[in-house]
Write a protein that holds these residues in place. Structure first.
Motif, PDB file in Angstrom:
ATOM      1  N   ALA A  85      44.322  38.659  31.745  1.00 31.61           N
ATOM      2  CA  ALA A  85      45.410  39.596  31.493  1.00 31.61           C
ATOM      3  C   ALA A  85      45.255  40.868  32.343  1.00 31.61           C
ATOM      4  O   ALA A  85      44.148  41.193  32.778  1.00 31.61           O
ATOM      5  N   GLY A 129      44.469  44.492  33.266  1.00 27.36           N
ATOM      6  CA  GLY A 129      43.569  45.447  32.640  1.00 27.36           C
ATOM      7  C   GLY A 129      42.295  44.843  32.082  1.00 27.36           C
ATOM      8  O   GLY A 129      41.454  45.556  31.532  1.00 27.36           O
ATOM      9  N   ALA A 130      42.126  43.531  32.223  1.00 29.32           N
ATOM     10  CA  ALA A 130      40.932  42.877  31.668  1.00 29.32           C
ATOM     11  C   ALA A 130      39.667  43.240  32.429  1.00 29.32           C
ATOM     12  O   ALA A 130      38.554  43.064  31.927  1.00 29.32           O
ATOM     13  N   GLY A 131      39.861  43.760  33.644  1.00 30.05           N
ATOM     14  CA  GLY A 131      38.707  44.126  34.454  1.00 30.05           C
ATOM     15  C   GLY A 131      38.462  43.166  35.602  1.00 30.05           C
ATOM     16  O   GLY A 131      37.365  43.137  36.167  1.00 30.05           O
ATOM     17  N   LYS A 132      39.482  42.421  35.976  1.00 29.34           N
ATOM     18  CA  LYS A 132      39.322  41.424  37.028  1.00 29.34           C
ATOM     19  C   LYS A 132      38.925  42.062  38.357  1.00 29.34           C
ATOM     20  O   LYS A 132      38.026  41.574  39.038  1.00 29.34           O
ATOM     21  N   SER A 133      39.597  43.158  38.720  1.00 32.91           N
ATOM     22  CA  SER A 133      39.294  43.794  40.008  1.00 32.91           C
ATOM     23  C   SER A 133      37.869  44.352  40.010  1.00 32.91           C
ATOM     24  O   SER A 133      37.137  44.214  41.001  1.00 32.91           O
ATOM     25  N   THR A 134      37.501  44.976  38.915  1.00 36.78           N
ATOM     26  CA  THR A 134      36.157  45.550  38.808  1.00 36.78           C
ATOM     27  C   THR A 134      35.118  44.432  38.906  1.00 36.78           C
ATOM     28  O   THR A 134      34.106  44.553  39.606  1.00 36.78           O
ATOM     29  N   GLU A 192      41.953  37.022  42.924  1.00 39.83           N
ATOM     30  CA  GLU A 192      42.201  37.663  41.640  1.00 39.83           C
ATOM     31  C   GLU A 192      43.665  37.503  41.265  1.00 39.83           C
ATOM     32  O   GLU A 192      44.551  37.856  42.033  1.00 39.83           O
ATOM     33  N   ASN A 226      34.644  40.184  29.318  1.00 44.84           N
ATOM     34  CA  ASN A 226      34.357  41.484  29.947  1.00 44.84           C
ATOM     35  C   ASN A 226      34.623  42.591  28.925  1.00 44.84           C
ATOM     36  O   ASN A 226      35.200  42.343  27.873  1.00 44.84           O
ATOM     37  N   LYS A 227      34.186  43.784  29.258  1.00 52.65           N
ATOM     38  CA  LYS A 227      34.272  44.918  28.327  1.00 52.65           C
ATOM     39  C   LYS A 227      33.478  44.591  27.063  1.00 52.65           C
ATOM     40  O   LYS A 227      33.901  44.921  25.945  1.00 52.65           O
ATOM     41  N   ASP A 265      31.070  45.949  26.157  1.00 52.10           N
ATOM     42  CA  ASP A 265      30.611  47.197  25.545  1.00 52.10           C
ATOM     43  C   ASP A 265      31.517  47.597  24.377  1.00 52.10           C
ATOM     44  O   ASP A 265      31.188  48.467  23.598  1.00 52.10           O
ATOM     45  N   VAL A 272      29.846  43.711  31.400  1.00 56.29           N
ATOM     46  CA  VAL A 272      30.467  45.039  31.429  1.00 56.29           C
ATOM     47  C   VAL A 272      30.621  45.338  32.915  1.00 56.29           C
ATOM     48  O   VAL A 272      29.680  45.771  33.579  1.00 56.29           O
ATOM     49  N   ALA A 273      31.783  45.041  33.433  1.00 56.13           N
ATOM     50  CA  ALA A 273      31.959  45.090  34.886  1.00 56.13           C
ATOM     51  C   ALA A 273      31.730  46.498  35.433  1.00 56.13           C
ATOM     52  O   ALA A 273      31.239  46.669  36.545  1.00 56.13           O
ATOM     53  N   THR A 274      32.069  47.509  34.642  1.00 58.43           N
ATOM     54  CA  THR A 274      31.948  48.890  35.115  1.00 58.43           C
ATOM     55  C   THR A 274      30.487  49.283  35.355  1.00 58.43           C
ATOM     56  O   THR A 274      30.207  50.063  36.256  1.00 58.43           O
TER      57      THR A 274
HETATM   58  N1  LIG Z   1      34.779  49.836  28.985  1.00 63.97           N
HETATM   59  C1  LIG Z   1      34.952  49.016  30.010  1.00 63.97           C
HETATM   60  N2  LIG Z   1      35.921  49.257  30.891  1.00 63.97           N
HETATM   61  C2  LIG Z   1      36.089  48.400  31.924  1.00 63.97           C
HETATM   62  C3  LIG Z   1      35.231  47.282  32.098  1.00 63.97           C
HETATM   63  N3  LIG Z   1      35.633  46.616  33.204  1.00 63.97           N
HETATM   64  C4  LIG Z   1      36.689  47.280  33.696  1.00 63.97           C
HETATM   65  N4  LIG Z   1      36.966  48.368  32.943  1.00 63.97           N
HETATM   66  C5  LIG Z   1      38.040  49.336  33.140  1.00 63.97           C
HETATM   67  O1  LIG Z   1      39.273  48.721  32.777  1.00 63.97           O
HETATM   68  C6  LIG Z   1      40.318  49.175  33.624  1.00 63.97           C
HETATM   69  C7  LIG Z   1      41.025  48.015  34.277  1.00 63.97           C
HETATM   70  O2  LIG Z   1      40.145  47.405  35.199  1.00 63.97           O
HETATM   71  P1  LIG Z   1      40.668  46.526  36.421  1.00 63.97           P
HETATM   72  O3  LIG Z   1      39.463  45.975  37.095  1.00 63.97           O
HETATM   73  O4  LIG Z   1      41.630  47.274  37.268  1.00 63.97           O
HETATM   74  O5  LIG Z   1      41.432  45.379  35.627  1.00 63.97           O
HETATM   75  P2  LIG Z   1      42.424  44.226  36.193  1.00 63.97           P
HETATM   76  O6  LIG Z   1      43.807  44.700  35.942  1.00 63.97           O
HETATM   77  O7  LIG Z   1      42.097  43.032  35.375  1.00 63.97           O
HETATM   78  O8  LIG Z   1      42.118  44.036  37.640  1.00 63.97           O
HETATM   79  C8  LIG Z   1      39.696  50.138  34.622  1.00 63.97           C
HETATM   80  O9  LIG Z   1      39.869  51.451  34.142  1.00 63.97           O
HETATM   81  C9  LIG Z   1      38.225  49.751  34.577  1.00 63.97           C
HETATM   82  O10 LIG Z   1      37.370  50.811  34.909  1.00 63.97           O
HETATM   83  C10 LIG Z   1      34.180  47.076  31.143  1.00 63.97           C
HETATM   84  O11 LIG Z   1      33.423  46.108  31.209  1.00 63.97           O
HETATM   85  N5  LIG Z   1      34.091  47.969  30.126  1.00 63.97           N
END
Ligand SMILES: Nc1nc2c(ncn2[C@@H]2O[C@H](COP(=O)(O)OP(=O)(O)O)[C@@H](O)[C@H]2O)c(=O)[nH]1
Ligand SMILES: [Mg+2]
Length: 339
Positions: free
Chosen positions: A79, A81-86, A170, A217-218, A220, A252-254
């Motif tokens: 979805a 915002g799931a953190g795919k790019s990170t 992605e 992911n996330k 945390d 936790v991708a971040t």
């Molecule tokens: N708390 C938390 N935030 C995360 C994590 N991974 C990504 N984020 C945050 O979630 C937001 C969306 O990440 P993004 O990689 O752009 O998601 P995408 O839309 O799936 O590509 C960003 O603000 C990231 O910093 C994680 O593992 N934990």
């Protein structure tokens, strides 16, 4: 570097159908030569040609095809915002540390020009700016003729020809096109996050069957346990037991936590995939789907170059809706005219 495939194409390409200048073989050969030597501009240009479905695209892809097959294509879907790019950035880093070159395609048709994708790209550009072993690109088209999945698969092929060892794709895991993209990867990661309610349930329809690995992911955040239980419950309900049961990995991708486990799980997947004939069989299945899409695209391309426009189609559609024209006869006539 003129491949046999280029020859095949040149034999039938210069038909009356092609609206723009014929594919220039020196031009295409030169472009492929340059992108194979690592020229990032040539690579960017080649992907643009493919993306825009330029007249030269089939010849270009034919020339690229000869240099493909060795890379691993990894789909990352989930979805927004799931953190795919990170996550993709983290994986790219890991592969680069292991001295493998990486191409990254970001496909986000829901918001190609807004926040997420662009921000992600900027971060990547900054981090990898000086690394010739990394190339990142957002797909900007839905692929009018062959669809988004085909355009993405084609762009991935150009990256492969450019010598990337790993091509990460992605994509937002909602919608049929996106599931189709996932289907064309060698390995597909499905990214879930805690606290998204019925997320896992809604995956059932499409992504469940293409998932090779689940990433929570996330992790945390609260609720990772529940997501994992839901995945496991879904797996136990699966009608047929596959011989690869997709593992579930928390990240936790971040911060990078869990990425090492993800890499290990991917290494296990790689061992399974390359044992026996699995990869070859999987790719043959992909090519069968892709061939159908390519054929549809080619027929449309020919119909277009025979003068069929969006406006024509619209007029026909209006007449058909008004009961004034037989659609089956029309399609038969159109098909005849392009054979
Ligand atoms: N708390 C938390 N935030 C995360 C994590 N991974 C990504 N984020 C945050 O979630 C937001 C969306 O990440 P993004 O990689 O752009 O998601 P995408 O839309 O799936 O590509 C960003 O603000 C990231 O910093 C994680 O593992 N934990
Ligand atoms: Mg993203």
């Amino acid at each position: 570097v003129q491949s046999p495939h280029t020859e095949t194409f040149s034999a039938d390409a210069p038909g009356p159908g092609y609206p723009v200048a014929l594919p220039h073989h020196e031009h295409i050969a030169g472009l492929v030569e340059r992108l194979r030597q690592g020229d990032a501009r040539a690579l960017a240009r080649a992907i643009s040609l493919v993306e825009n479905e330029a007249a030269e695209a089939p010849a270009l892809l034919s020339a690229c095809y000869a240099h493909t097959g060795h890379a691993r294509r990894i789909g990352i879907t989930g979805a927004p915002g799931a953190g795919k790019s990170t996550l993709a950035d983290r994986l790219a880093q890991q592969f680069r540390h292991a001295d493998r070159t990486v191409g990254l395609l970001a496909v986000d048709p829901t918001s190609p020009f807004t926040g997420g994708a662009l921000l992600g790209d900027r971060i990547r550009l900054r981090e990898h700016a000086s690394d010739p072993g990394f190339y990142c690109r957002s797909m900007a088209t839905r692929g009018a003729l062959g669809g988004l999945a085909l355009a993405t698969a084609d762009a991935a092929m150009v990256l492969e020809a450019a010598g990337k060892d790993v091509v990460l794709v992605e994509t937002v895991g909602v919608g049929q096109d996106e599931v189709e993209i996932a289907r064309l990867a060698d390995v597909t990661l499905v990214v879930l996050v805690p606290g998204m309610g019925d997320d896992v349930q809604s995956l059932k329809a499409g992504l469940m069957e293409v998932a090779d690995l689940y990433v929570i992911n996330k992790a945390d955040r609260e609720g990772a346990d529940r997501v994992e239980q839901e995945i496991k419950a879904m797996q136990s309900l699966a009608p047929e037991h596959r011989d690869w049961i997709p593992p579930v990995v928390r990240t936790v991708a971040t911060t990078g936590a869990g990425i090492d486990h993800l890499m290990e799980a991917m290494a296990r997947m790689e061992t399974w995939l390359t044992a026996g004939n699995r990869l070859a069989e999987r790719r043959a299945r992909h090519w069968q789907r892709r061939l159908e899409a390519m054929l549809r695209a080619e027929l449309m391309r020919r119909a277009r170059s025979n003068g069929l426009t969006e406006g024509n189609l619209h007029q026909h559609a209006e007449r058909i809706a008004a009961g004034e024209e037989d659609p089956w006869r029309l399609v038969r006539d159109l098909a005849k005219s392009i054979s």
